[in-house]
Design an enzyme around this catalytic site. Sequence first.
Site, short mmCIF file in Angstrom:
data_model
loop_
_atom_site.label_atom_id
_atom_site.label_comp_id
_atom_site.label_asym_id
_atom_site.label_seq_id
_atom_site.Cartn_x
_atom_site.Cartn_y
_atom_site.Cartn_z
N GLU A 172 0.82 -1.21 0.00
CA GLU A 172 0.00 0.00 0.00
C GLU A 172 0.85 1.26 0.00
O GLU A 172 1.23 1.75 1.07
CB GLU A 172 -0.90 -0.01 1.23
CG GLU A 172 -1.86 -1.18 1.23
CD GLU A 172 -2.84 -1.14 2.41
OE1 GLU A 172 -2.54 -0.48 3.43
OE2 GLU A 172 -3.90 -1.76 2.28
N GLU A 294 -6.37 -7.20 -1.12
CA GLU A 294 -6.61 -7.21 0.34
C GLU A 294 -7.92 -6.51 0.65
O GLU A 294 -8.18 -5.42 0.14
CB GLU A 294 -5.45 -6.48 1.04
CG GLU A 294 -5.49 -6.56 2.55
CD GLU A 294 -4.37 -5.74 3.22
OE1 GLU A 294 -3.18 -5.92 2.88
OE2 GLU A 294 -4.71 -4.91 4.08
C1 IDC Z 1 -2.26 -4.84 10.21
C2 IDC Z 1 -2.55 -6.04 11.08
C3 IDC Z 1 -2.21 -5.71 12.51
C4 IDC Z 1 -0.75 -5.29 12.55
C5 IDC Z 1 -0.49 -4.14 11.61
C6 IDC Z 1 0.99 -3.80 11.54
O1 IDC Z 1 -3.90 -6.42 10.94
O2 IDC Z 1 -2.43 -6.82 13.35
O3 IDC Z 1 -0.43 -4.89 13.87
O4 IDC Z 1 -0.92 -4.47 10.31
O5 IDC Z 1 1.21 -2.56 11.06
C7 IDC Z 1 -3.59 -2.78 5.77
C8 IDC Z 1 -2.24 -3.36 5.66
C9 IDC Z 1 -2.04 -4.47 6.67
C10 IDC Z 1 -2.75 -4.16 7.98
C11 IDC Z 1 -4.26 -4.11 7.70
C12 IDC Z 1 -5.14 -3.89 8.93
O6 IDC Z 1 -1.92 -3.80 4.36
O7 IDC Z 1 -0.67 -4.61 6.88
O8 IDC Z 1 -2.50 -5.19 8.88
N1 IDC Z 1 -4.50 -3.07 6.72
O9 IDC Z 1 -4.81 -2.68 9.53
N2 IDC Z 1 -4.11 -1.87 4.99
C13 IDC Z 1 -5.33 -1.53 5.42
C14 IDC Z 1 -5.60 -2.31 6.54
#
Ligand code: IDC
Length: 391
Positions: A172, A294
């Site tokens: 992202e 995603e």
């Molecule tokens: C989130 C995980 C969370 C972790 C975090 C780390 O769900 O447990 O602590 O990352 O930074 C994204 C991202 C993805 C995120 C997810 C939810 O690609 O890495 O994972 N998210 O926040 N983009 C939108 C949402």
Amino acid sequence: MRRLIYGLVLIAAFLMSGCGQKAGDKVSKIEVDTVPPVQKHGALQVKGLQLCDKEGNPVQLAGLSTMGYQWYGQCYTKESITQMVKDWHISILRLAMYVEEGGYNYKPEIREEMCNLIDICEELGIYCIMDWHILTPGNPLDPRYSKAEDFFKYMAKRNANKQNVLYEICNEPNGNKVNWDTISTYANKIIPIIHAAYDSVGAPHPIVVVGTPQWCQLVDACIKEGRYQGNGKDLDAYLPDCDNRLKYDNVMYSFHFYAASHNEGSEKDGKPHYYDMYSYLYDVLGRLPVFCTEFGCVESWGGGDEDFDRTDKWLLMLSGNNAGKQKVSFCNWSFCDKEETSSILQPGSCKANEWDKRTPAGEYLKRVLNVVNCGAQDTTVLKRSNIYIKK
Ligand code: IDC
């Protein structure tokens, strides 16, 4: 005797196949399809707006994304992935390899783990996405991501003869200064590296999915002048068209949503306060080939309440209810047992090798996958009453 053989063949078909089983109550069944997705579709290609199989027929892949496996490696084993294929009916698994956040820069050995997971997917006949999971910082050109070229060179050379590997070259992109120029400069460095490896063995170019600004929400930045994060709260504001699409075959643009955060938008004091993202994506899907690598049923931070009605709306849009009648492939965040509502498994499941202890998101997803990948009739998900109607 003949009936016995017929019965045995049917049982074998059920055991071999991803499809052909029930996800739960209120499900009526369905086709028995013994051919694994990769054997069925072969090397994928993009034709116009649509992801297609080797013959040029539309394909919609539906599956799951791992969580960062630098943290949750124990969730991703041959056994767990086999269950996701045979029982949850995934046709694709996204392998999220974080680069920062304790990932590849700190544990270079997770590259070999990715190779191992790719081989498991190949053996099971499903597709997988190699996700170079940048997150913070959000600029794919940041020096902290300087290992990208070597990484893709190595991986493309290793996997050029496999038909099941897709490349997601940056998760992202985000940050106010990260615009399409930044991302396309990066993509123009990485894609030729990947292609060179495929060319050298005479293999067709693989699908390359490219991240888009603002955490993959501004998916049309390559065709709208001035589309970048922070340029207003209204996606309907007029911006002139342009054509800065990447000039390679088999490129797709990545879109991400979290249903409890990204929806019909909101107003404040009579002005747009947050984007109406449904109406936006509906139109974009008539213009660009998109892959939803995603999405979550919850809020964008990975937690909060599930919103399955809005997830229905998004997934129905991805399944063809859009301006291009495009069938958009998708992966759910996430195949994990972390204690957060986006996880599909209950806490403790991975350690206990329990691959079917579903959270509410898991229950929903398992049903969705059965409908989309196996044609199951299940009225509890993807409800027609949740279809988006463009105003
Ligand atoms: C989130 C995980 C969370 C972790 C975090 C780390 O769900 O447990 O602590 O990352 O930074 C994204 C991202 C993805 C995120 C997810 C939810 O690609 O890495 O994972 N998210 O926040 N983009 C939108 C949402």
